[in-house]
Motif scaffolding. Sequence first.
Motif, PDB file in Angstrom:
ATOM      1  N   ILE A 143      79.811 -39.115   0.707  1.00  0.00           N
ATOM      2  CA  ILE A 143      80.908 -38.777  -0.199  1.00  0.00           C
ATOM      3  C   ILE A 143      80.494 -37.731  -1.231  1.00  0.00           C
ATOM      4  O   ILE A 143      81.277 -37.420  -2.130  1.00  0.00           O
ATOM      5  N   ASN A 144      79.296 -37.188  -1.115  1.00  0.00           N
ATOM      6  CA  ASN A 144      78.894 -36.083  -1.985  1.00  0.00           C
ATOM      7  C   ASN A 144      79.868 -34.927  -1.794  1.00  0.00           C
ATOM      8  O   ASN A 144      80.240 -34.603  -0.656  1.00  0.00           O
ATOM      9  N   PRO A 145      80.325 -34.293  -2.868  1.00  0.00           N
ATOM     10  CA  PRO A 145      81.314 -33.213  -2.741  1.00  0.00           C
ATOM     11  C   PRO A 145      80.942 -32.148  -1.720  1.00  0.00           C
ATOM     12  O   PRO A 145      81.805 -31.678  -0.967  1.00  0.00           O
TER      13      PRO A 145
ATOM     14  N   ASP B 230      81.811 -39.173  -9.150  1.00  0.00           N
ATOM     15  CA  ASP B 230      80.407 -38.775  -9.032  1.00  0.00           C
ATOM     16  C   ASP B 230      79.694 -39.791  -8.149  1.00  0.00           C
ATOM     17  O   ASP B 230      79.590 -40.974  -8.504  1.00  0.00           O
ATOM     18  N   PRO B 231      79.204 -39.375  -6.968  1.00  0.00           N
ATOM     19  CA  PRO B 231      78.539 -40.325  -6.058  1.00  0.00           C
ATOM     20  C   PRO B 231      77.389 -41.088  -6.703  1.00  0.00           C
ATOM     21  O   PRO B 231      77.087 -42.209  -6.299  1.00  0.00           O
TER      22      PRO B 231
ATOM     23  N   GLU C  75      69.947 -33.127  -1.997  1.00  0.00           N
ATOM     24  CA  GLU C  75      71.242 -33.808  -2.148  1.00  0.00           C
ATOM     25  C   GLU C  75      71.275 -35.023  -1.228  1.00  0.00           C
ATOM     26  O   GLU C  75      71.855 -34.994  -0.146  1.00  0.00           O
ATOM     27  N   PRO C  76      70.643 -36.141  -1.622  1.00  0.00           N
ATOM     28  CA  PRO C  76      70.646 -37.343  -0.783  1.00  0.00           C
ATOM     29  C   PRO C  76      72.064 -37.851  -0.536  1.00  0.00           C
ATOM     30  O   PRO C  76      72.908 -37.836  -1.440  1.00  0.00           O
ATOM     31  N   CYS C  77      72.312 -38.296   0.671  1.00  0.00           N
ATOM     32  CA  CYS C  77      73.646 -38.769   1.048  1.00  0.00           C
ATOM     33  C   CYS C  77      73.974 -40.100   0.369  1.00  0.00           C
ATOM     34  O   CYS C  77      73.138 -41.004   0.326  1.00  0.00           O
ATOM     35  N   VAL C  78      75.189 -40.191  -0.138  1.00  0.00           N
ATOM     36  CA  VAL C  78      75.726 -41.446  -0.659  1.00  0.00           C
ATOM     37  C   VAL C  78      76.893 -41.815   0.248  1.00  0.00           C
ATOM     38  O   VAL C  78      77.836 -41.041   0.409  1.00  0.00           O
ATOM     39  N   TYR C  79      76.839 -42.995   0.840  1.00  0.00           N
ATOM     40  CA  TYR C  79      77.767 -43.334   1.920  1.00  0.00           C
ATOM     41  C   TYR C  79      78.952 -44.168   1.433  1.00  0.00           C
ATOM     42  O   TYR C  79      78.871 -44.874   0.431  1.00  0.00           O
TER      43      TYR C  79
END
Length: 424
Positions: free
Chosen positions: A195-197, A290-291, A225-229
């Motif tokens: 869900i990172n922009p 913001d993730p 930019e680590p992924c936030v799921y």
Amino acid sequence: MEAYAKAVLYIIPVFLLLMAVEAIYGFVVKKNTFRSFDTITGISSGITNSVKDLLGLTLVVIAYSWLYEKLALIEIESSVLVYVICFICIDFSSYWIHRLRHHVNYFWNEHVVHHSSEEFNMACALRQSISSFFGIYSVLLIPAALLGVPPKVIAIVSPIHLFLQFWYHTRHIPKLGILEYIIVTPSQHRVHHAINPIYLDKNLAAIFCIWDRAFGTFQEELDEEPCVYGVKKAPQTWNPILINFQHLWLLIKDAWRTSNWLDKFRIWFMPLGWRPADIKDKYPIDYIDDPKDQVKYDTQASKALHIWSWVQLIMTHLFLILMLINFADIGFPNLFIYGAFLFIHIYASSELMDLKKSAILFEAIKCFGGIYWIWQSGDWFGLNAIWAFGTEITSAYLLASFLITLGFVVKEIKGSETLIISKA
């Protein structure tokens, strides 16, 4: 449908084995990507999707066979060539239907469950929709119809194409060098689920990443930019059935509340996230802007409840396997009754994982409805022919399931539904 039932029966142990391997590897390298209830929700979602497909509960708008008969311009003689062309056509159409689901309000409801996990693992791959009411997939297979790909080839290749998308739902496989320019890899699909922009609505391809590169939707996974799921509007439930319809319910409420008649109609076909101007401020929705502020949903459940939930998942698989083995003998309309039982079974156990008192109501419907069926028919959907004492043991399980669920509702929920949340 019988052929599909056999395919599901054979693929279940493969999926479970791959998930077990991933979980064991994660434990060994001290990088666990599974959470108990999240995993159960993912697997349960896959089961509900399989049952829905087995029961044929999707209205096909235009059948591919009709398109083939009307549009075929040539007839391909080579058996190998026709399968290659079919696979490419299915992959091309899959990209566009996927892109549609990410950009149009109504179609997002068909896909949101797949993105609903706040983890990323192979159980996440099983989060498949039951909220697709109208099948438009065939319309996007017009290139295959024009090239003369027979319907029977589509029927064979489609499930293979779907199953090949399972392996790349993992955090344990790094970038794969030259393959990153040819096929969809775990790295690319991690981006898709984030869900990172910078990652939103990227990497929509299923097998060949050429479609993303050609049509401007490719995004590389970035170390910085680590992924936030998950999804920007978090489901806040373990119930896969509720997750499937949360977005649809939002659209229905917005369409009802707005005073603009044009908005009542167009909301379904507007870009994802669009809401009528006269209600979006009056009825705000909490989104994750913001993730880094994401918190993962969890419930304050005891170890005993976790164990019981896994027992219920095992029972779900046993009931499903019986359905697949006896599919032809059970027949319609009894298959609809069996399917309803499985849905209620999953709904009840999910409500209990959510620590909701309503779990006992759905458990009662499941258990006493099942016992009534056994009393009326003298059998549990053909189980007597397979196992001499199967029906008696099923009855004992149903009674025990109700009593155990009642015990958890009385002792564990304690009249409240307390949530505990953890940082992503």
